[in-house]
Design an enzyme around this catalytic site. Structure first.
Site, PDB file in Angstrom:
ATOM      1  N   SER A  35     -48.183 -27.452   0.958  1.00  0.00           N
ATOM      2  CA  SER A  35     -48.457 -28.318   2.382  1.00  0.00           C
ATOM      3  C   SER A  35     -48.036 -28.954   3.009  1.00  0.00           C
ATOM      4  O   SER A  35     -47.563 -29.922   2.566  1.00  0.00           O
ATOM      5  CB  SER A  35     -50.051 -28.077   2.724  1.00  0.00           C
ATOM      6  OG  SER A  35     -50.762 -28.688   3.572  1.00  0.00           O
ATOM      7  N   TYR A  45     -56.341 -34.306  -1.213  1.00  0.00           N
ATOM      8  CA  TYR A  45     -56.200 -32.672  -0.362  1.00  0.00           C
ATOM      9  C   TYR A  45     -54.167 -32.656  -0.840  1.00  0.00           C
ATOM     10  O   TYR A  45     -53.520 -31.956  -1.776  1.00  0.00           O
ATOM     11  CB  TYR A  45     -56.750 -31.822   0.183  1.00  0.00           C
ATOM     12  CG  TYR A  45     -55.856 -30.752   1.497  1.00  0.00           C
ATOM     13  CD1 TYR A  45     -56.051 -29.427   0.297  1.00  0.00           C
ATOM     14  CD2 TYR A  45     -55.191 -30.380   2.678  1.00  0.00           C
ATOM     15  CE1 TYR A  45     -55.247 -28.815   1.090  1.00  0.00           C
ATOM     16  CE2 TYR A  45     -54.271 -29.931   2.724  1.00  0.00           C
ATOM     17  CZ  TYR A  45     -54.283 -28.735   2.180  1.00  0.00           C
ATOM     18  OH  TYR A  45     -53.721 -27.320   2.596  1.00  0.00           O
TER      19      TYR A  45
HETATM   20  N1  LIG Z   1     -54.554 -22.467   6.825  1.00  0.00           N
HETATM   21  C1  LIG Z   1     -53.879 -23.650   7.102  1.00  0.00           C
HETATM   22  O1  LIG Z   1     -53.539 -24.364   7.869  1.00  0.00           O
HETATM   23  C2  LIG Z   1     -52.887 -23.688   5.673  1.00  0.00           C
HETATM   24  C3  LIG Z   1     -51.681 -25.131   6.028  1.00  0.00           C
HETATM   25  C4  LIG Z   1     -51.417 -25.469   4.403  1.00  0.00           C
HETATM   26  C5  LIG Z   1     -51.130 -25.500   3.551  1.00  0.00           C
HETATM   27  N2  LIG Z   1     -51.993 -23.663   3.553  1.00  0.00           N
HETATM   28  C6  LIG Z   1     -52.428 -23.433   2.164  1.00  0.00           C
HETATM   29  O2  LIG Z   1     -52.430 -22.296   1.932  1.00  0.00           O
HETATM   30  C7  LIG Z   1     -53.437 -21.329   0.872  1.00  0.00           C
HETATM   31  C8  LIG Z   1     -54.085 -20.447   1.504  1.00  0.00           C
HETATM   32  O3  LIG Z   1     -55.167 -21.154   2.562  1.00  0.00           O
HETATM   33  P1  LIG Z   1     -55.773 -20.453   3.457  1.00  0.00           P
HETATM   34  O4  LIG Z   1     -55.859 -21.056   4.604  1.00  0.00           O
HETATM   35  O5  LIG Z   1     -55.500 -18.749   3.130  1.00  0.00           O
HETATM   36  O6  LIG Z   1     -57.387 -20.636   2.556  1.00  0.00           O
HETATM   37  P2  LIG Z   1     -58.422 -19.351   2.661  1.00  0.00           P
HETATM   38  O7  LIG Z   1     -58.763 -18.396   3.480  1.00  0.00           O
HETATM   39  O8  LIG Z   1     -59.152 -20.483   2.254  1.00  0.00           O
HETATM   40  O9  LIG Z   1     -58.165 -18.918   1.045  1.00  0.00           O
HETATM   41  C9  LIG Z   1     -57.594 -19.939  -0.364  1.00  0.00           C
HETATM   42  C10 LIG Z   1     -58.051 -19.175  -1.344  1.00  0.00           C
HETATM   43  O10 LIG Z   1     -58.639 -19.645  -2.307  1.00  0.00           O
HETATM   44  C11 LIG Z   1     -59.268 -19.149  -2.893  1.00  0.00           C
HETATM   45  N3  LIG Z   1     -60.384 -20.320  -4.195  1.00  0.00           N
HETATM   46  C12 LIG Z   1     -60.823 -21.300  -3.643  1.00  0.00           C
HETATM   47  N4  LIG Z   1     -61.257 -22.131  -5.133  1.00  0.00           N
HETATM   48  C13 LIG Z   1     -60.597 -21.035  -5.734  1.00  0.00           C
HETATM   49  C14 LIG Z   1     -61.146 -21.388  -7.602  1.00  0.00           C
HETATM   50  N5  LIG Z   1     -61.919 -22.529  -7.523  1.00  0.00           N
HETATM   51  N6  LIG Z   1     -61.147 -20.304  -7.926  1.00  0.00           N
HETATM   52  C15 LIG Z   1     -60.042 -19.271  -7.792  1.00  0.00           C
HETATM   53  N7  LIG Z   1     -59.919 -19.191  -6.088  1.00  0.00           N
HETATM   54  C16 LIG Z   1     -60.512 -20.134  -5.540  1.00  0.00           C
HETATM   55  C17 LIG Z   1     -60.917 -18.378  -2.488  1.00  0.00           C
HETATM   56  O11 LIG Z   1     -61.552 -18.230  -2.766  1.00  0.00           O
HETATM   57  P3  LIG Z   1     -63.152 -17.484  -1.831  1.00  0.00           P
HETATM   58  O12 LIG Z   1     -62.337 -17.057  -0.632  1.00  0.00           O
HETATM   59  O13 LIG Z   1     -64.064 -17.345  -3.188  1.00  0.00           O
HETATM   60  O14 LIG Z   1     -64.016 -19.261  -1.573  1.00  0.00           O
HETATM   61  C18 LIG Z   1     -59.643 -18.286  -1.410  1.00  0.00           C
HETATM   62  O15 LIG Z   1     -59.474 -16.343  -1.352  1.00  0.00           O
HETATM   63  C19 LIG Z   1     -53.920 -23.010   0.205  1.00  0.00           C
HETATM   64  O16 LIG Z   1     -53.314 -23.642  -0.937  1.00  0.00           O
HETATM   65  C20 LIG Z   1     -53.565 -23.963   1.208  1.00  0.00           C
HETATM   66  O17 LIG Z   1     -53.600 -25.361   1.280  1.00  0.00           O
HETATM   67  C21 LIG Z   1     -52.813 -23.700   4.582  1.00  0.00           C
END
Ligand SMILES: NC(=O)c1ccc[n+]([C@@H]2O[C@H](COP(=O)([O-])OP(=O)(O)OC[C@H]3O[C@@H](n4cnc5c(N)ncnc54)[C@H](OP(=O)(O)O)[C@@H]3O)[C@@H](O)[C@H]2O)c1
Length: 320
Positions: free
Chosen positions: A161, A186
């Site tokens: 990120s 983070y």
């Molecule tokens: N969204 C953004 O703007 C953004 C920007 C930059 C980077 N990112 C990165 O993109 C990635 C995906 O993010 P997203 O936006 O798609 O978020 P999200 O919808 O919250 O997805 C995150 C996933 O990680 C899982 N997770 C969390 N803790 C876990 C654990 N202990 N063991 C196994 N799985 C776990 C969650 O499971 P649960 O649903 O069961 O909690 C969920 O399925 C992340 O690495 C984030 O840092 C996102």
């Protein structure tokens, strides 16, 4: 050999910030390919799973909430869900051993699961949760799955990120024992994701395993669950009526760079690179995370080797 800094030059992929994962995969046939997408049932991960399946791949989705994952993936063929908690080393061991026992080879590993800005949480032996889940959990998973990687052309994508702008690795206090800050926690974990890809690519190249880090863009997903709505507004993520701010992507656009890094032949010679908007990211010239780019501390090969050693020590794993 080109340096990590020299690798960070755009390739001119023809895709950009508005491209979706389906756009990137147009004309790509992934039939016969096995992918594993952590977090592949929510947000960007779900969009990634959908696109890979549409292109013909079989997608394994580890989940800490398997029932929720089953529901989210119910209508998507060629997916399977297995329990995995990245905060729990034993769960990672059990999941990985079961995967290896199936005898399948793994072509694409997309380490996308993550937590952001959560309240101070300790896991395992007192590890800070962002560092433990976002980095150490994926470090351990990748190590455990090593025997399964396809002998030719396997790729690992670490979903990092532009949050990494806020922190280098806190070498003297990676677990925030001297005062917790949720954004720095983070940020450190996302710098760790970038450094992980850099060093994994270095070690994996001999077995034709390549790794990339990606910034997906800014996308409203359940990732922001720990942030109060007033802060969304104050951060400029949404307009007063709740619409995503200009520059925010859809989940399908957010999934595109990980899918591009996992499947495009274009970056094959740029293993270890940090990518954004379906191309290699340029070095950051501002502190604006919406503009993005990559900061020097996320490209430092010595820091990447040092973090690797620290992670081996903490997890007790050293498979590469
Ligand atoms: N969204 C953004 O703007 C953004 C920007 C930059 C980077 N990112 C990165 O993109 C990635 C995906 O993010 P997203 O936006 O798609 O978020 P999200 O919808 O919250 O997805 C995150 C996933 O990680 C899982 N997770 C969390 N803790 C876990 C654990 N202990 N063991 C196994 N799985 C776990 C969650 O499971 P649960 O649903 O069961 O909690 C969920 O399925 C992340 O690495 C984030 O840092 C996102």
């Amino acid at each position: 050999m080109i340096t990590a800094q020299q690798k960070q030059q755009k390739l001119g992929s023809g895709f950009g910030a508005l491209s979706t994962a389906d756009d990137v995969l147009t004309g790509t046939d992934l039939t016969g390919t096995t992918a594993l997408v952590t977090g592949g049932y929510s947000g960007l991960g779900l969009a990634t799973t959908r696109a890979l399946v549409r292109a013909g791949a079989h997608v394994v989705v580890p989940a800490r909430r398997p029932e929720t994952a089953e529901n989210a993936l119910r209508d998507i063929p060629r997916t399977e869900v297995h329990a995995l908690d990245l905060a729990d080393p034993e769960s990672i061991r059990v999941f990985s051993e079961r995967f290896i026992e199936t005898g399948r080879s793994l072509d694409l590993l997309i380490n996308g699961a993550g937590v952001m800005a959560c309240p101070e949480t300790r896991v395992g032996p007192g590890w800070e949760a962002h560092f433990a889940v976002n980095h150490l959990g994926h470090f351990a998973l990748t190590h455990r799955l090593r025997p399964a990687f396809a002998p030719v052309g396997a790729r690992v994508v670490a979903v990092a990120s532009s949050g990494h702008f806020l922190s280098d690795i806190r070498w003297t206090d990676p677990h925030f024992r001297t005062g917790y800050d949720r954004w720095l926690a983070y940020a450190q974990s996302k710098t760790a994701n970038a450094l992980f890809a850099l060093h994994l690519d270095r070690l994996g190249a001999a077995q034709d395993l390549h790794a990339f880090a990606v910034h997906p863009g800014s996308i409203l997903t359940p990732l922001q669950r720990h942030i109060p709505r007033e802060e969304w507004l104050a951060q400029g993520w949404v307009t007063p009526d709740g619409t995503p701010a200009a520059g925010f992507k859809t989940p399908e656009q957010g999934a595109a760079t990980a899918v591009w890094a996992a499947t495009s032949p274009l970056p094959a010679e740029r293993g270890g690179a940090y990518c954004q908007d379906c191309d290699i990211a340029e070095p950051a010239t501002t502190d604006d995370m919406l503009i993005g780019g990559v900061k020097p501390w996320a490209l430092d090969p010595d820091a990447a080797a040092r973090l690797w050693d620290l992670s081996c020590e903490l997890t007790g794993l050293n498979a590469f």
